[in-house]
Design a protein around this motif. Structure first.
Motif, PDB file in Angstrom:
ATOM      1  N   ALA A  46       0.966  -1.023  -0.165  1.00 56.56           N
ATOM      2  CA  ALA A  46      -0.240  -0.628   0.221  1.00 56.56           C
ATOM      3  C   ALA A  46       1.101   0.758  -0.045  1.00 56.56           C
ATOM      4  CB  ALA A  46      -1.329  -0.213   1.061  1.00 56.56           C
ATOM      5  N   LEU A  47       2.350   1.439   0.937  1.00 57.70           N
ATOM      6  CA  LEU A  47       2.852   1.826   0.670  1.00 57.70           C
ATOM      7  C   LEU A  47       3.898   2.351  -0.888  1.00 57.70           C
ATOM      8  CD1 LEU A  47       4.804   1.493   4.199  1.00 57.70           C
ATOM      9  CD2 LEU A  47       3.193   4.065   3.463  1.00 57.70           C
ATOM     10  N   ILE A  48       4.479   1.323  -1.259  1.00 57.22           N
ATOM     11  CA  ILE A  48       4.002   1.167  -2.489  1.00 57.22           C
ATOM     12  C   ILE A  48       3.490   1.257  -3.951  1.00 57.22           C
ATOM     13  CG2 ILE A  48       5.749  -0.361  -4.214  1.00 57.22           C
ATOM     14  CD1 ILE A  48       7.154   0.320  -1.374  1.00 57.22           C
ATOM     15  N   ARG A  49       2.239   0.968  -3.627  1.00 59.20           N
ATOM     16  CA  ARG A  49       1.901   1.224  -5.150  1.00 59.20           C
ATOM     17  C   ARG A  49       1.798   3.338  -5.800  1.00 59.20           C
ATOM     18  NH1 ARG A  49       2.224  -1.594  -6.473  1.00 59.20           N
ATOM     19  NH2 ARG A  49       0.871  -2.535  -5.599  1.00 59.20           N
ATOM     20  N   ASN A  50       1.969   2.822  -7.146  1.00 63.04           N
ATOM     21  CA  ASN A  50       1.983   4.263  -7.417  1.00 63.04           C
ATOM     22  C   ASN A  50       2.818   5.683  -6.805  1.00 63.04           C
ATOM     23  OD1 ASN A  50       0.371   3.560  -9.671  1.00 63.04           O
ATOM     24  ND2 ASN A  50      -1.578   4.067  -8.919  1.00 63.04           N
ATOM     25  N   ILE A  51       3.725   4.795  -6.185  1.00 60.32           N
ATOM     26  CA  ILE A  51       4.970   5.574  -4.686  1.00 60.32           C
ATOM     27  C   ILE A  51       5.237   6.801  -6.095  1.00 60.32           C
ATOM     28  CG2 ILE A  51       7.109   3.980  -5.208  1.00 60.32           C
ATOM     29  CD1 ILE A  51       6.105   6.435  -2.449  1.00 60.32           C
ATOM     30  N   ASN A  52       5.550   6.295  -7.528  1.00 61.67           N
ATOM     31  CA  ASN A  52       6.272   7.762  -8.496  1.00 61.67           C
ATOM     32  C   ASN A  52       5.584   8.738  -8.604  1.00 61.67           C
ATOM     33  OD1 ASN A  52       5.127   5.433  -9.753  1.00 61.67           O
ATOM     34  ND2 ASN A  52       4.861   6.514 -10.949  1.00 61.67           N
ATOM     35  N   GLU A  53       3.917   9.132  -7.714  1.00 60.34           N
ATOM     36  CA  GLU A  53       3.517  10.003  -8.501  1.00 60.34           C
ATOM     37  C   GLU A  53       2.737  10.406  -7.232  1.00 60.34           C
ATOM     38  OE1 GLU A  53       0.002   7.963 -10.450  1.00 60.34           O
ATOM     39  OE2 GLU A  53       1.260   7.722 -12.046  1.00 60.34           O
ATOM     40  N   ASP A  54       3.677  10.101  -5.790  1.00 58.92           N
ATOM     41  CA  ASP A  54       2.707  10.149  -4.482  1.00 58.92           C
ATOM     42  C   ASP A  54       3.535  11.144  -3.517  1.00 58.92           C
ATOM     43  OD1 ASP A  54       1.790  10.325  -1.655  1.00 58.92           O
ATOM     44  OD2 ASP A  54       0.497   9.481  -2.167  1.00 58.92           O
ATOM     45  N   LEU A  55       4.011  11.807  -3.648  1.00 60.36           N
ATOM     46  CA  LEU A  55       5.366  13.261  -2.389  1.00 60.36           C
ATOM     47  C   LEU A  55       4.861  13.019  -1.847  1.00 60.36           C
ATOM     48  CD1 LEU A  55       5.448  16.475  -4.986  1.00 60.36           C
ATOM     49  CD2 LEU A  55       6.641  14.473  -5.153  1.00 60.36           C
ATOM     50  N   VAL A  56       4.089  12.859  -0.839  1.00 57.42           N
ATOM     51  CA  VAL A  56       3.746  12.067   0.117  1.00 57.42           C
ATOM     52  C   VAL A  56       3.647  11.144   1.374  1.00 57.42           C
ATOM     53  CG1 VAL A  56       1.910  12.106   2.858  1.00 57.42           C
ATOM     54  CG2 VAL A  56       2.073  13.731   0.834  1.00 57.42           C
ATOM     55  N   VAL A 114       7.913  11.076   0.928  1.00 58.14           N
ATOM     56  CA  VAL A 114       8.103  11.196   2.193  1.00 58.14           C
ATOM     57  C   VAL A 114       8.883  10.517   3.120  1.00 58.14           C
ATOM     58  CG1 VAL A 114       8.327  13.240   4.123  1.00 58.14           C
ATOM     59  CG2 VAL A 114       8.355  14.080   1.564  1.00 58.14           C
ATOM     60  N   ILE A 115       7.286   9.821   3.574  1.00 58.41           N
ATOM     61  CA  ILE A 115       7.259   8.952   4.500  1.00 58.41           C
ATOM     62  C   ILE A 115       8.324   7.809   4.008  1.00 58.41           C
ATOM     63  CG2 ILE A 115       5.668   7.036   5.097  1.00 58.41           C
ATOM     64  CD1 ILE A 115       3.496   8.286   4.852  1.00 58.41           C
ATOM     65  N   ILE A 116       8.578   7.346   3.640  1.00 55.99           N
ATOM     66  CA  ILE A 116       9.371   6.318   3.052  1.00 55.99           C
ATOM     67  C   ILE A 116      10.729   6.570   3.345  1.00 55.99           C
ATOM     68  CG2 ILE A 116      10.369   4.339   1.272  1.00 55.99           C
ATOM     69  CD1 ILE A 116       7.782   4.015  -0.177  1.00 55.99           C
TER      70      ILE A 116
END
Length: 256
Positions: free
Chosen positions: A183-193, A196-198
């Protein structure tokens, strides 16, 4: 959780491998965890399947409070036996449910007996803490993890960032590995928030000398973004789906 006395009795490895003491049978599929930096397979995770390759959910529908401990015993024995039969050359990752382990020394004995019986090195075994429900006794879980590590097994927190597997658990339980939830990984390339968390989680893990694995990677864009953060270990359909009672060969994986 109160466990029925009949399920507390230890079984021989052959009995666990044959699901003696359960009213159902099951087996395993294996999915690789890859190192894209070295272009190697780091480990294979053993995933529960029905004997005709039914999904894990079909098997878990038959697990209850009475047979949970026996099921946990059979899972680790079956995974080790299959890994040995397949001459697995890497680490083997086995899930365990903390609430199923009532005495870690007995569960360790089951694992040691299986490793000795089937000729699989204990230093190649990772135990993943899987939390589908809240841990009933955190001190008990800390004892389990410490007991495993003291005897040469590697440990991991699975699905980090989902459910109860978060920073609070990491602060209490020191494991060798943290697996970032899909759930953290999915579309991580498009999610700036979430980026930062990762990055924050990676810094914590680096300071704790804890290895990070990103699971559930499905696209090249996700992979490139995570690699740019310094992650080298990945699991997901981008590389390989779980194979029923088989191992994915390293030459079948596109690391790029």
């Amino acid at each position: 959780m109160e466990i029925s006395e009949k399920y507390r009795q230890p079984l021989e490895c052959s009995a666990c491998a044959d699901s003696v003491g359960l009213d159902f049978d099951f087996t395993m599929a294996f999915q690789p965890i890859v190192n894209t930096k070295n272009q190697e397979i780091f480990a294979y995770e053993a995933l529960v399947r029905g004997i005709n390759n039914e999904p894990a959910g079909v098997v878990f529908e038959q697990v209850n409070g009475d047979n949970l401990y026996r099921f946990d015993q059979c899972c680790r024995t079956k995974a080790i036996k299959l890994a040995a039969d397949l001459s697995m050359p890497t680490l083997l990752s086995i899930n365990f449910m903390p609430n199923a382990v009532y005495q870690p020394e007995l569960c360790i004995r089951t694992t040691l007996n299986a490793a000795e019986t089937y000729g699989f090195p204990i230093e190649n075994i990772i135990f993943e803490i899987t939390e589908s429900e809240k841990v009933e006794d955190l001190e008990h879980l800390k004892k389990i993890v410490a007991y495993y590590r003291d005897r040469g097994f590697k440990t991991a927190i699975d699905d980090f960032g989902a459910g109860y597997a978060g920073l609070n658990l990491l602060s209490e339980i020191r494991t060798d590995i943290v697996k970032l939830d899909m759930a953290l990984i999915r579309n991580i390339n498009e999610d700036l928030v979430r980026q930062v968390i990762i990055k924050g989680v990676l810094q914590v893990c680096q300071d704790l000398q804890t290895t990070v694995i990103a699971e559930g990677v499905e696209t090249k864009e996700e992979l490139v973004t995570l690699q740019s953060f310094g992650i080298d270990l990945f699991q997901g359909y981008l590389f390989a789906k779980p194979l029923f009672q088989r191992l994915t060969a390293v030459d079948k994986i596109d690391f790029d």
